[in-house]
Design a protein around this motif. Sequence first.
Motif, PDB file in Angstrom:
ATOM      1  N   HIS A 185      18.690  18.007  -2.049  1.00  0.00           N
ATOM      2  CA  HIS A 185      18.784  18.115  -3.497  1.00  0.00           C
ATOM      3  C   HIS A 185      19.963  17.324  -4.063  1.00  0.00           C
ATOM      4  N   ASP A 186      20.809  16.775  -3.184  1.00  0.00           N
ATOM      5  CA  ASP A 186      21.884  15.888  -3.629  1.00  0.00           C
ATOM      6  C   ASP A 186      21.399  14.459  -3.826  1.00  0.00           C
ATOM      7  N   VAL A 187      20.212  14.166  -3.303  1.00  0.00           N
ATOM      8  CA  VAL A 187      19.755  12.779  -3.195  1.00  0.00           C
ATOM      9  C   VAL A 187      18.934  12.363  -4.412  1.00  0.00           C
ATOM     10  N   ARG A 188      19.323  11.219  -4.956  1.00  0.00           N
ATOM     11  CA  ARG A 188      18.480  10.493  -5.896  1.00  0.00           C
ATOM     12  C   ARG A 188      18.063   9.208  -5.190  1.00  0.00           C
ATOM     13  N   ALA A 189      16.789   9.020  -5.000  1.00  0.00           N
ATOM     14  CA  ALA A 189      16.297   7.888  -4.221  1.00  0.00           C
ATOM     15  C   ALA A 189      15.243   7.120  -5.005  1.00  0.00           C
ATOM     16  N   ARG A 190      15.248   5.813  -4.806  1.00  0.00           N
ATOM     17  CA  ARG A 190      14.194   4.964  -5.361  1.00  0.00           C
ATOM     18  C   ARG A 190      13.577   4.157  -4.231  1.00  0.00           C
ATOM     19  N   LEU A 191      12.271   4.340  -4.050  1.00  0.00           N
ATOM     20  CA  LEU A 191      11.506   3.600  -3.058  1.00  0.00           C
ATOM     21  C   LEU A 191      10.663   2.577  -3.803  1.00  0.00           C
ATOM     22  N   VAL A 192      10.810   1.305  -3.461  1.00  0.00           N
ATOM     23  CA  VAL A 192      10.062   0.246  -4.132  1.00  0.00           C
ATOM     24  C   VAL A 192       9.086  -0.374  -3.139  1.00  0.00           C
ATOM     25  N   GLU A 193       7.816  -0.395  -3.503  1.00  0.00           N
ATOM     26  CA  GLU A 193       6.748  -0.851  -2.604  1.00  0.00           C
ATOM     27  C   GLU A 193       5.666  -1.558  -3.414  1.00  0.00           C
ATOM     28  N   LEU A 194       5.274  -2.744  -2.951  1.00  0.00           N
ATOM     29  CA  LEU A 194       4.312  -3.545  -3.693  1.00  0.00           C
ATOM     30  C   LEU A 194       2.875  -3.047  -3.538  1.00  0.00           C
ATOM     31  N   ASP A 195       2.515  -2.561  -2.353  1.00  0.00           N
ATOM     32  CA  ASP A 195       1.144  -2.118  -2.104  1.00  0.00           C
ATOM     33  C   ASP A 195       0.913  -0.774  -2.796  1.00  0.00           C
ATOM     34  N   PRO A 196      -0.025  -0.712  -3.755  1.00  0.00           N
ATOM     35  CA  PRO A 196      -0.216   0.540  -4.508  1.00  0.00           C
ATOM     36  C   PRO A 196      -0.701   1.700  -3.654  1.00  0.00           C
ATOM     37  N   ARG A 197      -1.420   1.420  -2.560  1.00  0.00           N
ATOM     38  CA  ARG A 197      -1.883   2.503  -1.690  1.00  0.00           C
ATOM     39  C   ARG A 197      -0.705   3.137  -0.961  1.00  0.00           C
ATOM     40  N   ASN A 198       0.204   2.313  -0.470  1.00  0.00           N
ATOM     41  CA  ASN A 198       1.399   2.844   0.173  1.00  0.00           C
ATOM     42  C   ASN A 198       2.278   3.607  -0.815  1.00  0.00           C
ATOM     43  N   ALA A 199       2.425   3.041  -2.004  1.00  0.00           N
ATOM     44  CA  ALA A 199       3.239   3.707  -3.028  1.00  0.00           C
ATOM     45  C   ALA A 199       2.665   5.068  -3.399  1.00  0.00           C
ATOM     46  N   GLU A 200       1.339   5.139  -3.510  1.00  0.00           N
ATOM     47  CA  GLU A 200       0.698   6.420  -3.821  1.00  0.00           C
ATOM     48  C   GLU A 200       0.918   7.431  -2.706  1.00  0.00           C
ATOM     49  N   ALA A 201       0.818   6.959  -1.448  1.00  0.00           N
ATOM     50  CA  ALA A 201       1.040   7.858  -0.309  1.00  0.00           C
ATOM     51  C   ALA A 201       2.473   8.368  -0.303  1.00  0.00           C
ATOM     52  N   ALA A 202       3.433   7.498  -0.627  1.00  0.00           N
ATOM     53  CA  ALA A 202       4.834   7.916  -0.681  1.00  0.00           C
ATOM     54  C   ALA A 202       5.052   8.937  -1.796  1.00  0.00           C
ATOM     55  N   SER A 203       4.456   8.697  -2.952  1.00  0.00           N
ATOM     56  CA  SER A 203       4.585   9.643  -4.067  1.00  0.00           C
ATOM     57  C   SER A 203       4.005  11.000  -3.703  1.00  0.00           C
ATOM     58  N   ASP A 204       2.849  10.987  -3.046  1.00  0.00           N
ATOM     59  CA  ASP A 204       2.214  12.245  -2.636  1.00  0.00           C
ATOM     60  C   ASP A 204       3.099  13.001  -1.645  1.00  0.00           C
ATOM     61  N   ALA A 205       3.697  12.261  -0.693  1.00  0.00           N
ATOM     62  CA  ALA A 205       4.545  12.900   0.312  1.00  0.00           C
ATOM     63  C   ALA A 205       5.799  13.492  -0.336  1.00  0.00           C
ATOM     64  N   ALA A 206       6.374  12.784  -1.299  1.00  0.00           N
ATOM     65  CA  ALA A 206       7.569  13.299  -1.977  1.00  0.00           C
ATOM     66  C   ALA A 206       7.256  14.559  -2.767  1.00  0.00           C
ATOM     67  N   ARG A 207       6.120  14.569  -3.448  1.00  0.00           N
ATOM     68  CA  ARG A 207       5.724  15.763  -4.205  1.00  0.00           C
ATOM     69  C   ARG A 207       5.452  16.931  -3.275  1.00  0.00           C
ATOM     70  N   ALA A 208       4.771  16.660  -2.160  1.00  0.00           N
ATOM     71  CA  ALA A 208       4.441  17.734  -1.228  1.00  0.00           C
ATOM     72  C   ALA A 208       5.693  18.368  -0.635  1.00  0.00           C
ATOM     73  N   ALA A 209       6.749  17.573  -0.480  1.00  0.00           N
ATOM     74  CA  ALA A 209       8.005  18.080   0.072  1.00  0.00           C
ATOM     75  C   ALA A 209       8.954  18.582  -1.013  1.00  0.00           C
ATOM     76  N   HIS A 210       8.497  18.546  -2.277  1.00  0.00           N
ATOM     77  CA  HIS A 210       9.308  19.003  -3.422  1.00  0.00           C
ATOM     78  C   HIS A 210      10.631  18.227  -3.504  1.00  0.00           C
ATOM     79  N   LEU A 211      10.540  16.929  -3.277  1.00  0.00           N
ATOM     80  CA  LEU A 211      11.714  16.060  -3.373  1.00  0.00           C
ATOM     81  C   LEU A 211      11.770  15.501  -4.797  1.00  0.00           C
ATOM     82  N   ASP A 212      12.305  16.298  -5.695  1.00  0.00           N
ATOM     83  CA  ASP A 212      12.284  15.945  -7.107  1.00  0.00           C
ATOM     84  C   ASP A 212      13.172  14.747  -7.430  1.00  0.00           C
ATOM     85  N   GLY A 213      14.127  14.453  -6.569  1.00  0.00           N
ATOM     86  CA  GLY A 213      15.030  13.332  -6.820  1.00  0.00           C
ATOM     87  C   GLY A 213      14.517  11.999  -6.325  1.00  0.00           C
TER      88      GLY A 213
END
Length: 220
Positions: free
Chosen positions: A64-92
């Motif tokens: 919960h201390d972490v603010r992170a930005r992941l930048v990825e060109l492939d939209p399928r990979n980006a969507e998978a990363a977003s889904d994983a972050a939400r599933a882990a409740h990584l709001d930052g």
Amino acid sequence: MDWSAWHDGYDTADSWMARRLRTVRQQILRALDDAPPGPLTVISLCAGDGRDLLHVLAGHPRRHDVRARLVELDPRNAEAASDAARAAHLDGVEVVTGDASLVDRYQDLVPAQLVLVCGVFGNITDSGIERTIGACAQLCETGGTVVWTRHRGEPDRVPLICRRFEREGFELLWLSEPDAGYGVGAHRFAGPPRPLRPGLRMFEFVGYDVLRDRPDAAAS
């Protein structure tokens, strides 16, 4: 290159990709554990589906201390990363679909405590490697860590990468053994803070034929 399907190699438990991923996660964990108290900023270039950083953050006491930005060109990979972050409740965690080579993507987050440059150096020319490492000195705060990867196939560019990091004011924290089957390194920025140069493009991904044939290029 299908960068979404490329991730399938991680599912083979003893593949070089799976072993490299475990090593990268270990270095991310070390960087998070060693970071000073307070807010933690993390940047991931060409983040793929984020399984390196997100796996570590999901179970880390400083998540919960972490603010992170992941930048990825492939939209399928980006969507998978977003889904994983939400599933882990990584709001930052923020996932951006776009060109990770542009430093402007990170302007409001720098200097960061942790910068991930994984899966990049094996797909760009030597001049791109040098520009990217130079930019890391702008993206990373003094005392911050860069975790990077690069294969050890010929021509082996890992020594060049280490020398370039040293010239830019970084200290080597850890480097995988030459016979590990992959290259993973961690460098700490020991130099003074450097202002970000807006508009800078760090690298361009190029094909195997370009990397193979150009004398100034890194082999893929």
